[in-house]
Scaffold this active site. Structure first.
Site, PDB file in Angstrom:
ATOM      1  N   ASP A 431       0.835  -1.194   0.000  1.00  0.00           N
ATOM      2  CA  ASP A 431       0.000   0.000   0.000  1.00  0.00           C
ATOM      3  C   ASP A 431       0.874   1.250   0.000  1.00  0.00           C
ATOM      4  OD1 ASP A 431      -2.723   1.229   0.430  1.00  0.00           O
ATOM      5  OD2 ASP A 431      -1.720   1.963   2.232  1.00  0.00           O
ATOM      6  N   GLU A 487       1.689  -0.390  -5.044  1.00  0.00           N
ATOM      7  CA  GLU A 487       0.772   0.714  -5.346  1.00  0.00           C
ATOM      8  C   GLU A 487       1.671   1.933  -5.462  1.00  0.00           C
ATOM      9  OE1 GLU A 487      -3.424   2.533  -3.691  1.00  0.00           O
ATOM     10  OE2 GLU A 487      -1.812   2.222  -2.250  1.00  0.00           O
TER      11      GLU A 487
END
Length: 805
Positions: A431, A487
């Site tokens: 993330d 990401e």
């Protein structure tokens, strides 16, 4: 309770003026006891008898009076605390490995803190945890129990139902980056299970959302039967990823599972994923987090807001205990085993499991957040700090993990290794991974690389071309063999899609693919060329850097944003249920409601929406790269236009198994057949970008593609070693078109997919009873090598030998 092996005993304030102060100790010296016996009559004036003192945990201590005080030869009697004897045999211990480790007939405790002045190991029984009490404290002697910056101790004894934590003391100086507070019990960053509340969403004692937490003590009997489980090791190009939320997947009553909302519940429904054609699950955060972090009454829905998504990690080694049906059973070991069972059962069905990991920030937030672990242990090391101690906030969540600090990056690598070797996961999605590429606080090239770098004027948070953490992960002998997905952006404005440091092995969530595909499918001018690039695996982003199509994880929808059904039903976000006056969530979604806003619309609008959903799914399955779908999109799950559903533990985020059944002969059938088709085709998962030898572009006429700004039509043929040749076309115009098909002497084109047709004729599978009749309806066009396409539709045709040739 203080233990008997303290390096320096406590000093009663009443004795600090006595010359005999150096004689103080935690046990009464025998020679003083002898003197006390000779003068027993002088002690008779004591308020409490010695036996009474001992019964209460106190002891008398006799010392000589200073000169000029009491009469010569007299003594004074003081009362000092006498600790209970430790329940454990205590020895020096070892500095490595970090964490709590069962070894040498006991348990070795080891924790890193470079700035603490003292450390205390806290042992806590389950009963005392509920009362926020410490059962026993063991102070660590810095001369004995410290090696470098590592504090350590070995204990032997009975650890049944015993947990642990730490207390650290040192300077409390936030402006210098230090937040030491000796009154706080802190979690070991390397703890393998965190224990507090046992049931999801239930408040702690007295309604406390943050009750005291403690760590599980490992034992020699912590074994799990993997039944010979081995990693599946699929090539990335062969993956179809399914983003899943563990609790949301089976929490709804319609799941009819025995253990809804848990790891075991997911196991009960794994066959659904196999039927769908998924061979890889990407689990949303399963590290320990506090779902009550945002707990507050939601007047809009009449329930309570939760941290449902879980992007707020408390401990990175511990699985989320309240996702297990076992709760606190065996002090968290049963929860660990439930997670392992999920991995093992997924592997049995040919499904890999990836974890969504949040190494960009922690649950401790900014300076006003809770002190749970990292901040109280070594705040200036674990977090990216400004010169006056302020927290950098590249995560948008209050703090930023200091990822490229040598000790922190080693911590991250150790954690990832643990989940691969001990828990058998197959890879990770990182993330806000761009934070992992930023320079650490007090960036020092000598400290990081061992030598100065010419022109090295980097400041805290500067993006690095060769980040030490990414380098370590990429070249680690264990981690370089698993799936690594970034990401590739953060909330500080760093956007690295196509440029993330990759060492040839990292894939990326391709946010540009999502944006381009959304724009083209809804009929926006100027995207035909970019759409064609997306279909080919985005060579414009990845080819120049030596990467391959599988470095692109293609997605249209994910947990963050509209669902697929909402993408075609809403022009605007509808987030009032979040209680933030619709100010949260992304406002630019590249969505189109097909003519009417909201779920309730006319028949023609609903038909168009379903067609568009099919178009998106076809695009995803025929694109080079790794396709990823979001949980529930296979049946058309709606969140009512909410594109930021982070706080809802309710129907908004729950997978609706009843709706899936209703869609079993409609959109769900279509999705299942499309994933199966992708697996069957050799050409839809290439290991390199397609060339002209395999791919040819077309327009309304063969070999004449239209890349103009107003073009809304893209078509191409792909040579496939299994299927022969495919013709794939997308008409994103509001007008129908009749396309001329490429001539293939001795062969004819046969229809397979046409998204403008109602189910089951949208996909003419071989087992469809009416298939021959449906094919004949196309005959008059196909005999002339033409095919009619309605507006907003896509087709797949297969080349078959001409029967009468």
């Amino acid at each position: 309770m203080m233990s008997s092996h303290l390096a320096s005993p406590p000093t009663p304030s009443s004795l600090r003026s006595l010359d005999a102060y150096p004689l103080l100790c935690t046990k009464t010296p025998s020679r003083l006891l002898q003197r006390r016996r000779r003068r027993r009559s002088n002690l008779s004036r004591s308020v409490m008898r010695r036996t009474d003192l001992e019964r209460t945990g106190w002891s008398t201590l006799t010392v000589r009076a200073r000169d000029g005080g009491a009469a010569s030869g007299e003594v004074e009697t003081a009362v000092v605390e006498r600790p209970r004897p430790s329940s454990f045999q205590v020895s020096r211990g070892r500095p490595m490995p970090l964490g709590a480790t069962a070894r040498d007939g006991g348990v070795n405790f080891s924790v890193y803190s470079s700035n603490a002045a003292s450390a205390t190991l806290c042992l806590i029984s389950l009963a005392d945890l509920n009362e926020s009490r410490v059962t026993e404290e063991i102070s660590l002697d810095p001369m004995i129990n410290r090696t470098g910056d590592v504090w350590h101790v070995l204990l032997k004894g009975d650890f049944t139902d015993v947990l642990y934590g730490y207390k650290f003391d040192g300077t409390f100086s936030p402006e210098e980056g230090h937040h030491y507070d000796a009154s706080r019990i802190l979690l070991d960053p390397y703890a393998k299970a965190v224990i507090s509340r046992g049931e999801y969403g239930i408040l702690g004692p007295d309604g406390d959302c943050w009750p005291q937490m403690a760590c599980r003590v490992p034992s020699h009997g912590d074994e799990f039967d993997w039944e010979g489980d081995l990693p599946l090791k699929y090539h990335p190009k062969d993956l179809i990823i399914y983003e899943m939320h563990v609790r949301g997947f089976t929490r709804h009553d319609s799941s009819m599972t025995d253990f809804p909302g848990t790891y075991r519940g997911v196991v009960e429904k794994l066959d659904h994923l196999k039927e769908l054609g998924v061979n890889c699950i990407e689990l949303m955060p399963c590290h320990e987090f506090n779902e009550l972090e945002y707990f507050s009454y939601n007047s809009v829905l009449g329930d309570y807001k939760m941290n449902f998504w879980g992007y707020s990690t408390i401990n990175y080694f511990s699985p989320m205990v309240r996702y297990s049906s076992a709760g606190l059973s065996s002090c968290g070991q049963d929860a660990i085993n439930e997670f392992k069972t999920l991995i093992k059962e997924a592997h049995k069905r040919g499904i890999e499991v990836l974890m969504d990991v949040v190494f960009n920030h922690t649950a401790e937030g900014n300076e006003n957040g809770p002190v749970l672990s990292f901040r109280g242990i070594d705040n200036s090391m674990y977090y990216m700090l400004a010169p006056k101690g302020e927290f950098y906030n590249y995560s948008g969540c209050g703090n930023t993990l200091n990822c490229n600090h040598p000790a922190v990056r080693q911590f991250i690598v150790d954690c990832l290794r643990y989940w691969v070797t001990e828990m058998h996961v197959d890879g990770f999605r990182f993330d806000l991974a761009s934070i992992l590429t930023r320079s650490s606080s007090l960036w020092d090239a000598v400290n990081v690389f061992g030598k100065p770098i010419e022109g090295d004027l980097l400041t805290t948070g500067t993006p690095l071309t060769s980040p030490p953490l990414i380098d370590m992960i990429s070249n680690d002998p264990i981690l370089r063999g698993v799936k690594l997905i970034a990401e590739a952006w953060d909330t500080g404005g760093l956007y690295q899609v196509g440029t993330f440091p990759h060492w040839g092995i990292w894939s990326e969530w391709n946010g540009k693919y999502r944006d381009v595909v959304r724009q083209f499918i809804k009929g926006t001018d100027g995207f035909s060329g970019a759409f064609a690039e997306s279909l080919c695996g985005s060579p414009n982003l990845y080819q120049e850097g030596g990467r391959r199509p599988w470095n692109s994880v293609n997605f249209v929808c994910a947990h963050d944003g509209f669902t697929l059904a909402d993408l075609v039903s809403y022009n605007d976000k509808h987030n009032l249920a979040n209680g933030e006056d619709n100010n949260d969530g992304e406002s630019h979604n590249n969505s189109w409601n097909c003519g009417q806003e909201g779920e309730f619309a006319g028949i023609s609008v609903k038909r168009l929406r379903k067609r568009q959903m099919r178009n998106f799914f076809v695009c995803l399955m025929v694109s080079q790269g790794i396709p990823m779908t979001y949980m529930g999109d296979e049946y058309g799950h709606t969140k009512g236009g909410n594109n930021n559903s982070y706080c809802h533990d309710n129907y908004i985020n729950y997978f609706r198994w009843d709706k899936k059944e209703e869609s079993s002969l409609d959109f769900y059938r279509f999705c299942s057949l499309m994933t199966k088709f992708r697996h069957e085709c050799e050409s839809l998962g290439l290991s390199d970008f397609p060339t002209a030898e395999r791919l040819q572009w077309h327009g309304h006429l063969p070999g004449q593609p239209d890349w103009s700004e107003t073009s809304r039509f893209v078509a191409y043929t792909m040579v496939d070693s299994v299927k022969g040749e495919l013709y794939i076309a997308f008409n994103a115009s509001h007008l129908p078109v009749t396309v001329a098909l490429p001539e293939r002497p001795g062969y004819r084109w046969e229809p397979l997919v046409d998204t403008s047709k109602p189910a089951p004729f949208d996909f003419l599978s071989s087992d469809l009873p009416e298939r021959e009749v449906a094919v004949k309806q196309y005959a008059q066009f196909l005999d002339s090598n033409w095919y009619p396409m309605l507006s907003y539709s896509s087709i797949i045709l297969l080349l078959s030998p001409e029967t009468n040739a």
